[in-house]
Design a protein around this motif. Sequence first.
Motif, PDB file in Angstrom:
ATOM      1  N   CYS A 246       0.830  -1.208   0.000  1.00  0.00           N
ATOM      2  CA  CYS A 246       0.000   0.000   0.000  1.00  0.00           C
ATOM      3  C   CYS A 246       0.867   1.262   0.000  1.00  0.00           C
ATOM      4  CB  CYS A 246      -0.878  -0.041   1.243  1.00  0.00           C
ATOM      5  SG  CYS A 246      -1.930   1.381   1.481  1.00  0.00           S
ATOM      6  N   HIS A 248       0.288   3.932   1.328  1.00  0.00           N
ATOM      7  CA  HIS A 248       0.238   4.665   2.600  1.00  0.00           C
ATOM      8  C   HIS A 248       1.340   4.231   3.562  1.00  0.00           C
ATOM      9  CE1 HIS A 248      -1.595   5.204   6.773  1.00  0.00           C
ATOM     10  NE2 HIS A 248      -1.243   6.413   6.363  1.00  0.00           N
ATOM     11  N   MET A 249       1.375   2.941   3.920  1.00  0.00           N
ATOM     12  CA  MET A 249       2.364   2.461   4.887  1.00  0.00           C
ATOM     13  C   MET A 249       2.859   1.063   4.530  1.00  0.00           C
ATOM     14  SD  MET A 249       3.192   4.273   7.628  1.00  0.00           S
ATOM     15  CE  MET A 249       2.805   5.984   7.822  1.00  0.00           C
ATOM     16  N   ALA A 250       2.689   0.695   3.254  1.00  0.00           N
ATOM     17  CA  ALA A 250       3.183  -0.582   2.759  1.00  0.00           C
ATOM     18  C   ALA A 250       2.402  -1.785   3.284  1.00  0.00           C
ATOM     19  CB  ALA A 250       4.681  -0.764   3.054  1.00  0.00           C
ATOM     20  N   GLY A 251       1.155  -1.570   3.674  1.00  0.00           N
ATOM     21  CA  GLY A 251       0.305  -2.693   4.095  1.00  0.00           C
ATOM     22  C   GLY A 251       0.055  -3.649   2.933  1.00  0.00           C
ATOM     23  N   CYS A 265      -7.388  -1.721   1.973  1.00  0.00           N
ATOM     24  CA  CYS A 265      -6.171  -2.117   2.692  1.00  0.00           C
ATOM     25  C   CYS A 265      -6.519  -2.598   4.101  1.00  0.00           C
ATOM     26  CB  CYS A 265      -5.211  -0.925   2.759  1.00  0.00           C
ATOM     27  SG  CYS A 265      -3.687  -1.311   3.640  1.00  0.00           S
ATOM     28  N   TRP A 267      -4.739  -2.555   6.758  1.00  0.00           N
ATOM     29  CA  TRP A 267      -4.101  -1.840   7.866  1.00  0.00           C
ATOM     30  C   TRP A 267      -4.859  -0.583   8.302  1.00  0.00           C
ATOM     31  CZ3 TRP A 267       1.996  -1.991   7.282  1.00  0.00           C
ATOM     32  CH2 TRP A 267       2.407  -3.323   7.438  1.00  0.00           C
ATOM     33  N   HIS A 268      -5.137   0.333   7.392  1.00  0.00           N
ATOM     34  CA  HIS A 268      -5.809   1.576   7.798  1.00  0.00           C
ATOM     35  C   HIS A 268      -7.000   1.923   6.913  1.00  0.00           C
ATOM     36  CE1 HIS A 268      -1.431   2.003   8.806  1.00  0.00           C
ATOM     37  NE2 HIS A 268      -1.958   2.149   9.989  1.00  0.00           N
ATOM     38  N   GLY A 269      -7.373   0.987   6.041  1.00  0.00           N
ATOM     39  CA  GLY A 269      -8.636   1.158   5.317  1.00  0.00           C
ATOM     40  C   GLY A 269      -8.592   1.990   4.055  1.00  0.00           C
ATOM     41  N   SER A 270      -7.422   2.333   3.533  1.00  0.00           N
ATOM     42  CA  SER A 270      -7.405   3.031   2.245  1.00  0.00           C
ATOM     43  C   SER A 270      -8.042   2.142   1.184  1.00  0.00           C
ATOM     44  CB  SER A 270      -5.963   3.345   1.808  1.00  0.00           C
ATOM     45  OG  SER A 270      -5.415   4.338   2.630  1.00  0.00           O
ATOM     46  N   PRO A 283      -6.534   6.810   4.281  1.00  0.00           N
ATOM     47  CA  PRO A 283      -5.538   7.869   4.392  1.00  0.00           C
ATOM     48  C   PRO A 283      -4.479   7.908   3.287  1.00  0.00           C
ATOM     49  CG  PRO A 283      -5.032   6.109   5.930  1.00  0.00           C
ATOM     50  CD  PRO A 283      -6.367   5.787   5.347  1.00  0.00           C
TER      51      PRO A 283
HETATM   52  S1  FES Z   1      -0.988   0.734   4.976  1.00  0.00           S
HETATM   53 FE1  FES Z   1      -2.688   0.739   3.664  1.00  0.00          FE
HETATM   54  S2  FES Z   1      -4.006   2.201   4.493  1.00  0.00           S
HETATM   55 FE2  FES Z   1      -2.257   2.290   5.761  1.00  0.00          FE
END
Ligand code: FES
Length: 319
Positions: A246, A248-251, A265, A267-270, A283
Motif C-alpha cells: 500500500c 500509505h504504509m506498505a500494508g 487495505c 491496515w488503515h482502510g485506504s 488515508p
Molecule cells: S498501509 Fe494501507 S491504508 Fe495504511
Amino acid sequence: MPVNRNVRAVLSAVRSVLPDPERPGRVMIAVERLENSPRLDSALGPLRRAVHALPLGGARDVLHGRWLGHAVHPLMVQVPIGTWMSAAVLDLLPGQRRGADTLVGLGLAAAAPAALTGWVDWAELRKPQMRVGLVHAATNITAVGLYTASLGARLRGRRARGRLLGFAGLTAVSLGGALGGHLAYRQASAVNHAEQIPAVVEPGWHPIGDVADLPVGEPVRRQIGETPVLVVREAGGTVHALADRCSHMAGPLSQGTVADGCVRCPWHGSVFRLSDGWNVRGPATAPQPVFETRVVDGRVEARLVQDPVRAHRPASRTV
Ligand code: FES
C-alpha cells in the motif's frame, strides 16, 4: 583567553550532538530511544480512538491531503512557524511592536487547523511513529501555550515578558519541527511507499501464473521479481494487478477485502480502484501502481503502466 575558552566550549557542545563518521550523534540516539520506548504507549490507543471518533466525514481525506497527492500537514505548519519566526525577528528590532504582536496572534490562529491535519495523520501511523508523533505534538502544544501567554503579556503591556515567552515558544516549536522532520523523513511517515515500483520493475510483460489458479473475486499475491503484486480475477475474466504494498504504509493489499471494483487495505482502510489503482479513499494520498494484464495460452502476464496519466484509466484486457 576566556573568549577562546567560550568558543571551544560552544564548538565542543555542537560537536557532541552532531554525528561523526563512526557513530550516530546524541540527538539521533535520543530520538531512536524515544521511538523504541513503550513509556507513552498507554496514551496511544485512547488518543487514536478519540481522533477516529471526530465526526469529520469526507473532510478527513481533505485533511490527509488526498486532494493534493501528499500530506497537507507540512503546508499547514508553514503559517505558524513562519509568523512566529518573523515575530521573533521583529521583536529584536526597534519600533516593530504592533507587527510582532499581530504575527504572534496570526500564528496562534493558524495553529489549530495545522494541528488537526497532524492529528488525523498521526492516528494512522505505526507505534514507533506514534511515539515520536506524540512528543512532536506535545512540544507544539507547549509552543502554543507559550505563545498564548506571550500574546497575553504583550496585550497587558509587559513587552519584555511577552518577548521572552515568544522566544521560548519559538524554541519549543523548533524542537517540534525537528521531531516532525524525523517522523516524516527518517520514519517515512509521510512518504509514498509505492514510489519505487517503476524503478524496480523491469519494463515489459512478466508471467504471474495460470489464470485457472486465480480464485474469482479474491485477492491473491504474486511476484514480479522481488516485487509483490496483488492480483484479482473478476467473474467476467478480467484480471487486475496492482503493486501489493500500500502506498500509505506498505500494508499488504492482498490481505485486504475486495468489493465494488476496489480493494480495501487491511491496515488503515485506504481504498484503491482495481482498474487503475486510484486511491478513492484515504488515508493514502498516492494512488497504487497498476499493471496491464493479458492472458496468453492460459497464463496471466502483467506489465507495469509507466505513464501516470494512462495509469488511471481502465487498462486490463484479455487476448
Ligand atoms: S498501509 Fe494501507 S491504508 Fe495504511
